[in-house]
Design a protein around this motif. Structure first.
Motif, PDB file in Angstrom:
ATOM      1  N   VAL A 277      10.098  36.900 -28.758  1.00 54.51           N
ATOM      2  CA  VAL A 277      10.500  35.569 -29.212  1.00 54.51           C
ATOM      3  C   VAL A 277      10.647  35.539 -30.725  1.00 54.51           C
ATOM      4  CG1 VAL A 277       9.730  33.193 -29.465  1.00 54.51           C
ATOM      5  CG2 VAL A 277       9.570  34.308 -27.241  1.00 54.51           C
ATOM      6  N   TYR A 278       9.571  35.909 -31.419  1.00 54.24           N
ATOM      7  CA  TYR A 278       9.610  35.832 -32.880  1.00 54.24           C
ATOM      8  C   TYR A 278      10.419  36.982 -33.476  1.00 54.24           C
ATOM      9  CZ  TYR A 278       6.129  32.232 -32.210  1.00 54.24           C
ATOM     10  OH  TYR A 278       5.487  31.081 -31.808  1.00 54.24           O
ATOM     11  N   GLY A 279      10.559  38.068 -32.705  1.00 53.32           N
ATOM     12  CA  GLY A 279      11.410  39.157 -33.168  1.00 53.32           C
ATOM     13  C   GLY A 279      12.864  38.715 -33.266  1.00 53.32           C
ATOM     14  N   PHE A 280      13.341  38.023 -32.210  1.00 53.02           N
ATOM     15  CA  PHE A 280      14.709  37.496 -32.238  1.00 53.02           C
ATOM     16  C   PHE A 280      14.882  36.534 -33.402  1.00 53.02           C
ATOM     17  CE2 PHE A 280      15.691  38.661 -27.723  1.00 53.02           C
ATOM     18  CZ  PHE A 280      16.901  39.270 -28.002  1.00 53.02           C
ATOM     19  N   ILE A 281      13.930  35.602 -33.516  1.00 48.41           N
ATOM     20  CA  ILE A 281      14.021  34.612 -34.591  1.00 48.41           C
ATOM     21  C   ILE A 281      14.031  35.307 -35.952  1.00 48.41           C
ATOM     22  CG2 ILE A 281      12.836  32.681 -35.713  1.00 48.41           C
ATOM     23  CD1 ILE A 281      11.728  31.947 -32.935  1.00 48.41           C
ATOM     24  N   GLY A 282      13.118  36.267 -36.117  1.00 52.80           N
ATOM     25  CA  GLY A 282      13.003  36.949 -37.395  1.00 52.80           C
ATOM     26  C   GLY A 282      14.240  37.745 -37.756  1.00 52.80           C
ATOM     27  N   VAL A 283      14.768  38.504 -36.768  1.00 51.40           N
ATOM     28  CA  VAL A 283      15.951  39.341 -37.034  1.00 51.40           C
ATOM     29  C   VAL A 283      17.157  38.475 -37.378  1.00 51.40           C
ATOM     30  CG1 VAL A 283      17.638  40.857 -35.930  1.00 51.40           C
ATOM     31  CG2 VAL A 283      15.206  41.337 -35.700  1.00 51.40           C
ATOM     32  N   ILE A 284      17.377  37.431 -36.567  1.00 50.57           N
ATOM     33  CA  ILE A 284      18.540  36.566 -36.819  1.00 50.57           C
ATOM     34  C   ILE A 284      18.385  35.835 -38.147  1.00 50.57           C
ATOM     35  CG2 ILE A 284      19.769  34.514 -36.001  1.00 50.57           C
ATOM     36  CD1 ILE A 284      19.166  35.481 -33.154  1.00 50.57           C
ATOM     37  N   ALA A 285      17.173  35.337 -38.425  1.00 52.62           N
ATOM     38  CA  ALA A 285      16.942  34.644 -39.697  1.00 52.62           C
ATOM     39  C   ALA A 285      17.124  35.594 -40.877  1.00 52.62           C
ATOM     40  CB  ALA A 285      15.549  34.032 -39.711  1.00 52.62           C
ATOM     41  N   LEU A 286      16.607  36.831 -40.739  1.00 52.57           N
ATOM     42  CA  LEU A 286      16.723  37.806 -41.826  1.00 52.57           C
ATOM     43  C   LEU A 286      18.181  38.141 -42.105  1.00 52.57           C
ATOM     44  CD1 LEU A 286      15.499  39.813 -43.831  1.00 52.57           C
ATOM     45  CD2 LEU A 286      15.349  41.475 -41.958  1.00 52.57           C
ATOM     46  N   ILE A 287      18.945  38.416 -41.047  1.00 56.31           N
ATOM     47  CA  ILE A 287      20.353  38.746 -41.244  1.00 56.31           C
ATOM     48  C   ILE A 287      21.102  37.539 -41.802  1.00 56.31           C
ATOM     49  CG2 ILE A 287      22.488  39.320 -40.013  1.00 56.31           C
ATOM     50  CD1 ILE A 287      20.850  41.145 -38.226  1.00 56.31           C
ATOM     51  N   GLY A 288      20.736  36.342 -41.330  1.00 52.32           N
ATOM     52  CA  GLY A 288      21.355  35.135 -41.879  1.00 52.32           C
ATOM     53  C   GLY A 288      21.068  34.973 -43.367  1.00 52.32           C
ATOM     54  N   VAL A 289      19.819  35.217 -43.760  1.00 47.51           N
ATOM     55  CA  VAL A 289      19.439  35.115 -45.179  1.00 47.51           C
ATOM     56  C   VAL A 289      20.195  36.147 -46.005  1.00 47.51           C
ATOM     57  CG1 VAL A 289      17.549  35.530 -46.797  1.00 47.51           C
ATOM     58  CG2 VAL A 289      17.172  34.099 -44.795  1.00 47.51           C
ATOM     59  N   LEU A 290      20.208  37.394 -45.524  1.00 48.24           N
ATOM     60  CA  LEU A 290      20.910  38.444 -46.265  1.00 48.24           C
ATOM     61  C   LEU A 290      22.399  38.148 -46.369  1.00 48.24           C
ATOM     62  CD1 LEU A 290      19.142  41.629 -44.839  1.00 48.24           C
ATOM     63  CD2 LEU A 290      18.766  40.533 -47.053  1.00 48.24           C
ATOM     64  N   ASN A 291      22.969  37.576 -45.323  1.00 45.30           N
ATOM     65  CA  ASN A 291      24.388  37.213 -45.361  1.00 45.30           C
ATOM     66  C   ASN A 291      24.646  36.135 -46.410  1.00 45.30           C
ATOM     67  OD1 ASN A 291      27.157  37.098 -44.459  1.00 45.30           O
ATOM     68  ND2 ASN A 291      26.622  35.211 -43.387  1.00 45.30           N
ATOM     69  N   ILE A 292      23.750  35.135 -46.466  1.00 49.48           N
ATOM     70  CA  ILE A 292      23.898  34.069 -47.470  1.00 49.48           C
ATOM     71  C   ILE A 292      23.775  34.643 -48.875  1.00 49.48           C
ATOM     72  CG2 ILE A 292      22.822  31.985 -48.420  1.00 49.48           C
ATOM     73  CD1 ILE A 292      22.059  31.238 -45.539  1.00 49.48           C
ATOM     74  N   ILE A 293      22.740  35.470 -49.072  1.00 49.88           N
ATOM     75  CA  ILE A 293      22.513  36.058 -50.395  1.00 49.88           C
ATOM     76  C   ILE A 293      23.697  36.925 -50.800  1.00 49.88           C
ATOM     77  CG2 ILE A 293      21.093  37.714 -51.673  1.00 49.88           C
ATOM     78  CD1 ILE A 293      18.687  36.693 -50.095  1.00 49.88           C
ATOM     79  N   ASN A 294      24.163  37.746 -49.868  1.00 51.66           N
ATOM     80  CA  ASN A 294      25.280  38.638 -50.184  1.00 51.66           C
ATOM     81  C   ASN A 294      26.564  37.860 -50.433  1.00 51.66           C
ATOM     82  OD1 ASN A 294      26.453  41.448 -50.228  1.00 51.66           O
ATOM     83  ND2 ASN A 294      27.649  40.588 -48.558  1.00 51.66           N
ATOM     84  N   THR A 295      26.830  36.852 -49.600  1.00 47.76           N
ATOM     85  CA  THR A 295      28.087  36.096 -49.724  1.00 47.76           C
ATOM     86  C   THR A 295      28.134  35.318 -51.022  1.00 47.76           C
ATOM     87  OG1 THR A 295      28.260  35.911 -47.317  1.00 47.76           O
ATOM     88  CG2 THR A 295      29.536  34.351 -48.639  1.00 47.76           C
TER      89      THR A 295
END
Length: 819
Positions: free
Chosen positions: A692-710
């Motif tokens: 449960v928290y793995g999915f949340i964490g992975v998606i949130a992490l990739i979302g954060v990195l995408n925002i930071i990178n973009t």
């Protein structure tokens, strides 16, 4: 001759910062695909392995077949493997201990049921027997292969030689289910019949539903004789159940959402890079490059960037798979630590999909920007003066009267690049969308791995109607050495029903088609053949249910005052109305009395423990908690279930033995040590939480990195523009304020798009997966909405730190010449 690939390679090597940012955007998209798909694949593998360990690899069973029917079934070309088993119908004991089952099987039957031989050989002739290692030592300490055991079958004693020892089954061991196996022929002889159950694995290209119908027709078998291994078929993608097909549909939509999100992320990253380099393309056109050559150069750059992003992108998916597999092996060694269990789990298909989609997505994403680059006018590009119109200037003028100049400039930048702004906002919104879309998946998996038996460390139970444990016996239990706390419970069966109008349209149709098990009565009430279970608890135990509360309120005083109950959700069992539409405040009828639903709580299968009515084999319509005061309206009985919590280090077997002595005179009384099952349950819950928290964490992490990178890329590629603004008199503080305002606009639009698309998707996924199967009513996912908002805001501000620091260090004269 112009070398397009060479120019692209030279540009990427000299513009290292831009290359890293662009590659990171592509790698993040690949990481999103490979990681999410790898986790889904591991979830599937987890479910398949647990199912096989518990109940075998068979897919279809034909029960009570004659030898001729069995032979015909095993010869079918669409049966890839098969075996036969026959359960002895007579009671059997070893040394005074009842066997849960005595089963005969041929070699194929042992394989199909996953009864694995640890040592010795399988029973083949008369008088041979096999047991699991733990059971053999419990029933006959010190016994080994070749020793003799005395079985009492239907009152007659018979001698059996231990021919083999089977590998321990964790469920059998932890629940102390003593089972033994003999040869198929001897089991049939004891039954006085040659019939056997045929367990079959169906060829991979065969339709399970059509296979079952053809078997019924050709062998003249009734529907009651046919059984499918529903859990395994669902986990392997072969089920034709309506509920499971709905889950497959959700999975397909989720997969498409992930793929589309990745492609949009890639397109945005590449489009942003190309858009900011139009002046460079104009210079190439000015020195003789044709539009076709410019397009080739952009496409060559895309190919090289995609190859650079493959390794870091798919590596994240591989690492996540390996770490989760190691966790499963350490937490569930009985299931995942065996010799046939993989030490390293890597979902190669998921990694391949991530790599292929990443490469193709990058190449496809370059097509439109390449066409735009090829159409650049050399004069306009060199002058760096893309045509501005009067409307934009007017907008700027109006904005400066209403907003600070920094905010007005930020707004102007957004309006001048509407398409790029919208594309970037959509790219950022996908992190929010995925978070909301995957929350029902995590709920679904958490419910599937949730341990729902609440029997403490040790329990005492009587299943005889009207019987219970006296106050004196309960007090004596509480005084047993090592008992920390004790909880008496009263469980009874009642007739319960509710208004048909309270169900939603889908579940009303389900009741209409429910036949004898669930139907609408003439009085507008839903009626079933099944009884309901009501549990009377102390006020302390009622309050302890707070962690299981889904909707409503838990208050013993309110239950007493309003004649209330806490309704357990059900699991959408066949023939039973799904209760997912019932809400706090609704009224149900119990034994003719009106009770108010004060809260909805998680299911607890303790309601199945006391079977004191003629329909106890059926799943109850309702499971309800209430206070002892409300319970007395229906029955005034002594506690028939007592659960005990033990102090750390206490021997549960010794406590259970003492409880057995205290309850020896109570008809139908049993006691058991649940410490092993409780630990197993905690491990299962932990695994559920990891996913449960793995999915949340992975998606949130990739979302954060995408925002930071973009956003970081958006700032850095505009270094020259920012340098010109500073040369025109804007201070660094004003530049910072302008970029913050611009980033906030991105964040606001991303949240608006992500929430607008994500909430309806969350609702639909929840209905199809969680409410349909587990009865959990849908409500706004406030936690995920808050997480999405907080993560987006934090990531936006974090994304500005590094670019602003670099721009601040750069001299204005250098900044205005940066390309």
């Amino acid at each position: 001759m112009l070398n397009e690939s060479g120019i692209a390679r030279r540009y990427l090597s000299t513009q290292k910062k831009r290359t890293v940012l662009l590659t990171m955007g592509v790698a993040l998209a690949m990481a999103l695909i490979s990681t999410v798909f790898s986790m889904l694949n591991l979830m599937q593998a987890f479910e398949v392995r647990m199912t096989i360990e518990d109940s075998g690899v068979w897919e279809v069973m034909a029960g009570a077949c004659t030898p001729a029917q069995a032979a015909a079934l095993q010869k079918r070309v669409d049966v890839s493997a098969s075996g036969k088993v026959a359960v002895v119908t007579q009671d059997a004991q070893i040394g005074g201990t009842d066997l849960q089952s005595l089963t005969g099987a041929d070699a194929g039957g042992f394989t199909q049921r996953h009864w694995l031989l640890k040592s010795g050989k399988l029973p083949r002739g008369t008088g041979e027997i096999a047991l699991e290692g733990w059971a053999l030592q419990k029933l006959s300490p010190g016994a080994k292969i070749g020793d003799t055991l005395i079985l009492t079958i239907a009152g007659k004693k018979q001698s059996y030689t231990v021919s083999g020892i089977l590998r321990d089954n964790a469920v059998h061991r932890d629940s102390k289910l003593y089972k033994a196996w003999i040869s198929l022929g001897e089991a049939q002889q004891l039954n006085g019949s040659d019939d056997a159950d045929v367990l079959m694995q169906v060829a991979g290209n065969a339709d399970i539903g059509k296979f079952v119908k053809s078997v019924e027709s050709e062998q003249h078998l009734s529907k009651d004789q046919m059984q499918t291994h529903g859990t395994l078929l669902a986990a392997t993608g072969r089920s034709d159940s309506r509920e499971v097909i709905a889950i497959y549909a959700v999975g397909a939509v989720l997969g498409l959402v992930v793929l589309f999100a990745a492609i949009v992320m890639i397109y945005n990253a590449f489009n942003m890079s190309v858009t900011q380099r139009m002046r460079q393309f104009g210079l190439l056109r000015a020195i003789g490059a044709t539009p076709k050559q410019v397009r080739r150069m952009v496409r060559a750059e895309a190919a090289q960037v995609s190859l650079l992003g493959v390794l870091p992108g798919v590596a994240l998916g591989a690492v996540v798979s390996m770490l989760l597999n190691l966790l499963l092996r350490s937490t569930f060694p009985a299931y995942f630590g065996g010799p046939d269990a993989p030490v390293v789990f890597i979902s190669w298909p998921s990694l391949a999909i991530g790599a292929i989609v990443g490469i193709l997505g990058t190449l496809l994403s370059a097509l439109r920007p390449a066409r735009r680059a090829g159409k650049v006018s050399p004069v306009e590009a060199i002058a760096a003066m893309p045509g501005a119109n009067f409307k934009k200037r007017k907008t700027m003028g109006v904005a400066t009267h209403l907003l600070p100049v920094e905010a007005a400039i930020a707004l102007r930048q957004v309006l001048m690049r509407k398409r790029a702004f919208l594309l970037t906002a959509v790219s950022l919104a996908f992190g929010i969308l995925l978070l909301l879309a995957f929350s029902p998946v995590t709920d679904f998996f958490a419910q599937g791995t949730r341990h729902t038996y609440d029997l403490g460390d040790v329990y005492a139970l009587t299943t005889t109607p009207g019987q219970g444990f006296s106050d004196e016996t309960v007090r004596d239990m509480s005084k047993i050495d090592g008992v920390q706390s004790i909880s008496p419970k009263r469980i009874g069966s009642v007739d319960a029903t509710f208004a048909y109008s309270l169900l939603g349209e889908n579940y009303q149709d389900g009741v209409k088609n429910g036949g004898a098990k669930a139907s609408k009565g003439a009085d507008g009430m839903v009626k079933t053949d099944a009884k309901s279970k009501i549990l009377g608890l102390s006020d302390t135990d009622i309050r302890a249910l707070q962690s299981d509360l889904i909707l409503g309120k838990i208050d013993p005083a309110q239950l007493d005052k309003e004649n209330g109950v806490l309704l357990m959700i059900n699991e959408g069992l066949p023939g039973q109305p799904n209760l997912g539409d019932l809400q706090p405040g609704d009224i149900i009828r119990v034994n003719g009395k009106s009770l108010k639903i004060c809260g909805i709580v998680q299911t607890n299968e303790v309601i199945y423990e006391v079977n004191n009515d003629e329909t106890a084999h059926q799943a109850p319509l309702f499971g309800m908690y209430t206070t002892n005061k409300v319970m007395r309206q229906f029955m005034d009985i002594q506690p028939n279930l007592v659960t005990m919590m033990l102090r750390p280090g206490t021997n549960g077997d010794a406590v259970a033995a003492r409880v057995k002595q205290l309850t020896a005179n109570v008809p139908g009384a049993t006691s058991a040590n649940q410490q092993a099952q409780k630990q197993e349950a905690q491990n299962a819950n932990m695994i559920g939480n990891v996913f449960v928290y793995g999915f949340i964490g992975v998606i949130a992490l990739i979302g954060v990195l995408n925002i930071i990178n973009t956003i970081g890329t958006n700032v850095l590629v505009r270094t020259r523009e920012i340098g010109l603004l500073r040369a025109g008199g804007m201070t660094m503080g004003q530049v910072t304020s302008m970029l913050i305002n611009e980033s906030v606009l991105y964040g606001v639009f991303a949240l608006a798009i992500g929430l607008a698309a994500g909430i309806p998707l969350n609702h639909w996924f929840s209905q199809q997966m969680v409410q349909r199967l587990y009865g959990l009513p849908w409500h706004l996912p406030w936690l995920f909405i808050i997480i999405a908002c907080a993560v987006t805001v934090a990531a936006i501000f974090l994304s500005l730190v590094s670019p602003l620091r670099q721009i601040k260090k750069l001299e204005i004269t250098r900044a205005v010449t940066v390309e």
